[in-house]
Every structure is written in structure tokens, then in C-alpha cells.
Design a protein around this motif. Sequence first.
Motif, PDB file in Angstrom:
ATOM      1  N   LEU A 204       0.827  -1.192   0.000  1.00 17.30           N
ATOM      2  CA  LEU A 204       0.000   0.000   0.000  1.00 17.30           C
ATOM      3  C   LEU A 204       0.872   1.257   0.000  1.00 17.30           C
ATOM      4  O   LEU A 204       2.098   1.184   0.057  1.00 17.30           O
ATOM      5  N   GLU A 205       0.226   2.407  -0.006  1.00 18.23           N
ATOM      6  CA  GLU A 205       0.925   3.691  -0.059  1.00 18.23           C
ATOM      7  C   GLU A 205       1.913   3.865   1.089  1.00 18.23           C
ATOM      8  O   GLU A 205       2.999   4.415   0.907  1.00 18.23           O
ATOM      9  N   ASP A 206       1.557   3.367   2.291  1.00 21.05           N
ATOM     10  CA  ASP A 206       2.424   3.607   3.447  1.00 21.05           C
ATOM     11  C   ASP A 206       3.764   2.890   3.360  1.00 21.05           C
ATOM     12  O   ASP A 206       4.679   3.175   4.140  1.00 21.05           O
ATOM     13  N   ALA A 207       3.912   1.967   2.418  1.00 20.88           N
ATOM     14  CA  ALA A 207       5.187   1.251   2.267  1.00 20.88           C
ATOM     15  C   ALA A 207       6.095   1.890   1.229  1.00 20.88           C
ATOM     16  O   ALA A 207       7.278   1.546   1.154  1.00 20.88           O
ATOM     17  N   VAL A 208       5.582   2.821   0.442  1.00 24.01           N
ATOM     18  CA  VAL A 208       6.339   3.339  -0.703  1.00 24.01           C
ATOM     19  C   VAL A 208       7.599   4.080  -0.283  1.00 24.01           C
ATOM     20  O   VAL A 208       8.682   3.862  -0.843  1.00 24.01           O
ATOM     21  N   ALA A 209       7.505   4.963   0.716  1.00 23.60           N
ATOM     22  CA  ALA A 209       8.648   5.798   1.103  1.00 23.60           C
ATOM     23  C   ALA A 209       9.807   4.944   1.608  1.00 23.60           C
ATOM     24  O   ALA A 209      10.957   5.107   1.167  1.00 23.60           O
ATOM     25  N   SER A 210       9.539   4.009   2.535  1.00 27.05           N
ATOM     26  CA  SER A 210      10.620   3.190   3.088  1.00 27.05           C
ATOM     27  C   SER A 210      11.174   2.241   2.032  1.00 27.05           C
ATOM     28  O   SER A 210      12.379   1.958   2.007  1.00 27.05           O
ATOM     29  N   LEU A 211      10.321   1.768   1.143  1.00 24.12           N
ATOM     30  CA  LEU A 211      10.783   0.877   0.090  1.00 24.12           C
ATOM     31  C   LEU A 211      11.684   1.624  -0.895  1.00 24.12           C
ATOM     32  O   LEU A 211      12.719   1.108  -1.320  1.00 24.12           O
ATOM     33  N   THR A 212      11.302   2.840  -1.222  1.00 21.96           N
ATOM     34  CA  THR A 212      12.127   3.653  -2.121  1.00 21.96           C
ATOM     35  C   THR A 212      13.496   3.912  -1.507  1.00 21.96           C
ATOM     36  O   THR A 212      14.524   3.843  -2.194  1.00 21.96           O
ATOM     37  N   ARG A 213      13.527   4.200  -0.208  1.00 23.00           N
ATOM     38  CA  ARG A 213      14.822   4.418   0.474  1.00 23.00           C
ATOM     39  C   ARG A 213      15.678   3.152   0.435  1.00 23.00           C
ATOM     40  O   ARG A 213      16.897   3.217   0.222  1.00 23.00           O
ATOM     41  N   ALA A 214      15.054   2.003   0.645  1.00 22.81           N
ATOM     42  CA  ALA A 214      15.805   0.740   0.611  1.00 22.81           C
ATOM     43  C   ALA A 214      16.375   0.492  -0.775  1.00 22.81           C
ATOM     44  O   ALA A 214      17.523   0.039  -0.913  1.00 22.81           O
ATOM     45  N   TYR A 215      15.625   0.803  -1.807  1.00 18.31           N
ATOM     46  CA  TYR A 215      16.118   0.627  -3.172  1.00 18.31           C
ATOM     47  C   TYR A 215      17.284   1.570  -3.452  1.00 18.31           C
ATOM     48  O   TYR A 215      18.293   1.173  -4.048  1.00 18.31           O
ATOM     49  N   GLU A 216      17.148   2.813  -3.043  1.00 17.35           N
ATOM     50  CA  GLU A 216      18.219   3.785  -3.290  1.00 17.35           C
ATOM     51  C   GLU A 216      19.486   3.394  -2.543  1.00 17.35           C
ATOM     52  O   GLU A 216      20.598   3.541  -3.069  1.00 17.35           O
ATOM     53  N   SER A 217      19.359   2.891  -1.316  1.00 16.64           N
ATOM     54  CA  SER A 217      20.524   2.441  -0.545  1.00 16.64           C
ATOM     55  C   SER A 217      21.219   1.264  -1.217  1.00 16.64           C
ATOM     56  O   SER A 217      22.423   1.063  -1.066  1.00 16.64           O
ATOM     57  N   ALA A 218      20.453   0.472  -1.960  1.00 18.74           N
ATOM     58  CA  ALA A 218      21.010  -0.695  -2.638  1.00 18.74           C
ATOM     59  C   ALA A 218      21.571  -0.353  -4.014  1.00 18.74           C
ATOM     60  O   ALA A 218      22.054  -1.234  -4.726  1.00 18.74           O
ATOM     61  N   GLY A 219      21.503   0.927  -4.393  1.00 13.74           N
ATOM     62  CA  GLY A 219      22.058   1.344  -5.681  1.00 13.74           C
ATOM     63  C   GLY A 219      21.054   1.433  -6.805  1.00 13.74           C
ATOM     64  O   GLY A 219      21.434   1.525  -7.977  1.00 13.74           O
ATOM     65  N   LEU A 220      19.758   1.400  -6.454  1.00  9.31           N
ATOM     66  CA  LEU A 220      18.712   1.532  -7.460  1.00  9.31           C
ATOM     67  C   LEU A 220      18.146   2.944  -7.437  1.00  9.31           C
ATOM     68  O   LEU A 220      18.184   3.616  -6.413  1.00  9.31           O
ATOM     69  N   SER A 221      17.623   3.369  -8.549  1.00  7.75           N
ATOM     70  CA  SER A 221      16.963   4.660  -8.610  1.00  7.75           C
ATOM     71  C   SER A 221      15.481   4.446  -8.888  1.00  7.75           C
ATOM     72  O   SER A 221      15.117   3.637  -9.744  1.00  7.75           O
ATOM     73  N   SER A 222      14.633   5.135  -8.140  1.00  5.40           N
ATOM     74  CA  SER A 222      13.195   4.995  -8.325  1.00  5.40           C
ATOM     75  C   SER A 222      12.782   5.677  -9.623  1.00  5.40           C
ATOM     76  O   SER A 222      13.137   6.821  -9.882  1.00  5.40           O
ATOM     77  N   VAL A 223      12.054   4.958 -10.438  1.00  2.00           N
ATOM     78  CA  VAL A 223      11.603   5.506 -11.713  1.00  2.00           C
ATOM     79  C   VAL A 223      10.202   6.083 -11.563  1.00  2.00           C
ATOM     80  O   VAL A 223       9.951   7.238 -11.859  1.00  2.00           O
ATOM     81  N   ARG A 224       9.267   5.278 -11.086  1.00  2.20           N
ATOM     82  CA  ARG A 224       7.903   5.789 -10.934  1.00  2.20           C
ATOM     83  C   ARG A 224       7.092   4.901 -10.004  1.00  2.20           C
ATOM     84  O   ARG A 224       7.423   3.731  -9.783  1.00  2.20           O
TER      85      ARG A 224
END
Length: 329
Positions: free
Chosen positions: A293-313
Motif C-alpha cells: 500500500l501507499e504507506d510502504a512506498v517511502a521506506s521501500l524507495t529508500r531501501a532501493y536507493e541504498s542498494a544502488g537503485l533509482s526509483s523511476v515511478r
Amino acid sequence: MTGHHRPEAWLEIAVEVAGIDAEVATDIFRQACPGGVAIQPASRFDLASDSYVVDGDSPAVVSGYLPAGPDAQRVRRSLRLALSMAPLQTPPRWRRARRLREQSWRDSWKKHFGVQRIGRALVVKPSWTWYRLKGGEIVLEIDPGMAFGTGQHPTTAMCLSALADLVRPGMAVLDLGCGSGILAIAAAKLGAARVIALDIDPNAVRAALENAAANGVAHIVEVREGTLETEPARVDAPATEPARVDAPQRGARVPDAFDIIAVNISGLTLERLAPALARSLAPGGALITSGFLEDAVASLTRAYESAGLSSVRVVEEGVWRAVIAKRRA
């Protein structure tokens, strides 16, 4: 259903819940209904496409089937109690129970599943439904089972739509937590040269193997029991032959150079797997994730960025969300 003797009659018990609560209700029903569980998904009929389309804001109906015997009333009371204590967004609305003969039980859940169009190219249908292909369409034939997806849940539909946008001929694709294998099958039919489907549930592995064979892509889709390693590990050479329906591979490691990875599981699990997912992507590869759901998006995006991924959309469908990220080139 297990066992050698089937009852002469079944009881269909059904409850209407918010679309967001369908997964929770279904899990509760599966523990008590040996005759299976069917979901009439949160969807609506679209006149323009003459098919059902996902609507994440619509209610869903969960139906369970149990033998119509002296124990049925106790099971019904237990289910009502379990749902009353479950973390549902809205109160469930119970429907009147129906008694079914054996043949009626076999056919009753089929009415919940019709032809579904996803995006401009993908069409999902059960095997018993006839459909006339239109130019450029790709059909995925998936029959509903007790535990695995048919593409009618909003999170699956978002992943399928993203695959249709991103898969190019010759790509290597990973479907992690494959369930029915619908994402893996879609990737293969969209032109991927090699697809690996992983799931920790041996029943899901068998369902995915059977569905890949039924869709004519068993030579492309390799189904294995297992998941990604959460720590860096040596990558074994890929198998020279795809797994057979009667012999799924167990615990094999997978190549770490996928062009696309599709994952439809919980947000917390995705956060834990973020480093492994990033390592398993080729430079410039895309990660398609949903199941939250929406409440997971922010923390998930941070985890991806920390792993070297960039959020696209971020993609929205009712209350559900999907995040599509890329590994930096």
C-alpha cells in the motif's frame, strides 16, 4: 481436496469484503475450506473493451467450499470469529450459504473468472473461455487454483502492465515469488529469451510448471523452488535444460544478470531483499515490484536507493501501489 471420498454435497459460504481485505479473508478461508476458495475479484466490466478490468476500489467476494455435514456449522462459526478479529479495513458482509451438489460445486467457482484485458496487449483468460484474438494481442491462459493468482488482483495487473511496457526480445527475466507463474509466462510471450520463476512453495512451483507448459513456454520458463540469496554468493552455471513438470529444480542459485525482475510480495519482504534484488539486476536493468500500500512506498524507495537503485515511478491502482526502479548503469 485430499482423501479418497468426496462428499455428495458441498456448502458454499461467501463474504463480501473491501478489495484491500480480500487477501486476508482468503488466507483465513483456505485454512478451513477443503473444497477450495474462489475470489470474485475487485473488478468492473468495461464496455469499451468488452472485458473485466481491475478496479482496486471495488469490493471483492471470497467464497469457500466445505462438506455439507454436521461439522459445517462449527466451521462457519469459526470463520465468522476469525474474520471479526482480523485487521480488516471495513466490516465483512456475509452472504447466505448455499448447498451445492458435486457437479454444481465443480462449476460454481468458474462464474467468478472471465476474460480480462491488461493494457493494450495482454489478455488473461481461463481455459474454458473462448476468445477471438485481436491484432497484436497476447493471451495468457491461467486457470484459477486454490492458492495462486490469475492476474485479476490489482498488484498482479500492475506488474503485467509494466512487463508489457519493458520486456524486449532477447531479455533475461526473473519472476520472484511466482505463484501461478503468470508474470513469467507473460515475460516469455512478450519476447524474453530466458525466464526463471522462483517460489518457496512447492505447490506454487508445480502450478507454475503446469501453467508454463499449458501456455507453450516451458522451453523458455525455468521454474525452481527457492528464493534469492540474501548474501553475496557464487553464481552457479545455468541449467542446460528447462525443468520438467515432474522434476522441479530445488534450491538452485540463479544468474545475477537479469534485465528485468518482477516481484509481487509484501513491502517488508521487498525491503529485506533489496540488496539481493539490486545485485541480481544487470546494469540498467528494471525492477518491477508490487504487493503493498501507499504507506510502504517511502521506506521501500529508500531501501532501493541504498542498494544502488533509482526509483523511476510509482503506479497506483485503487489502494495498491507498484514501484518500478532501475539499477544505475
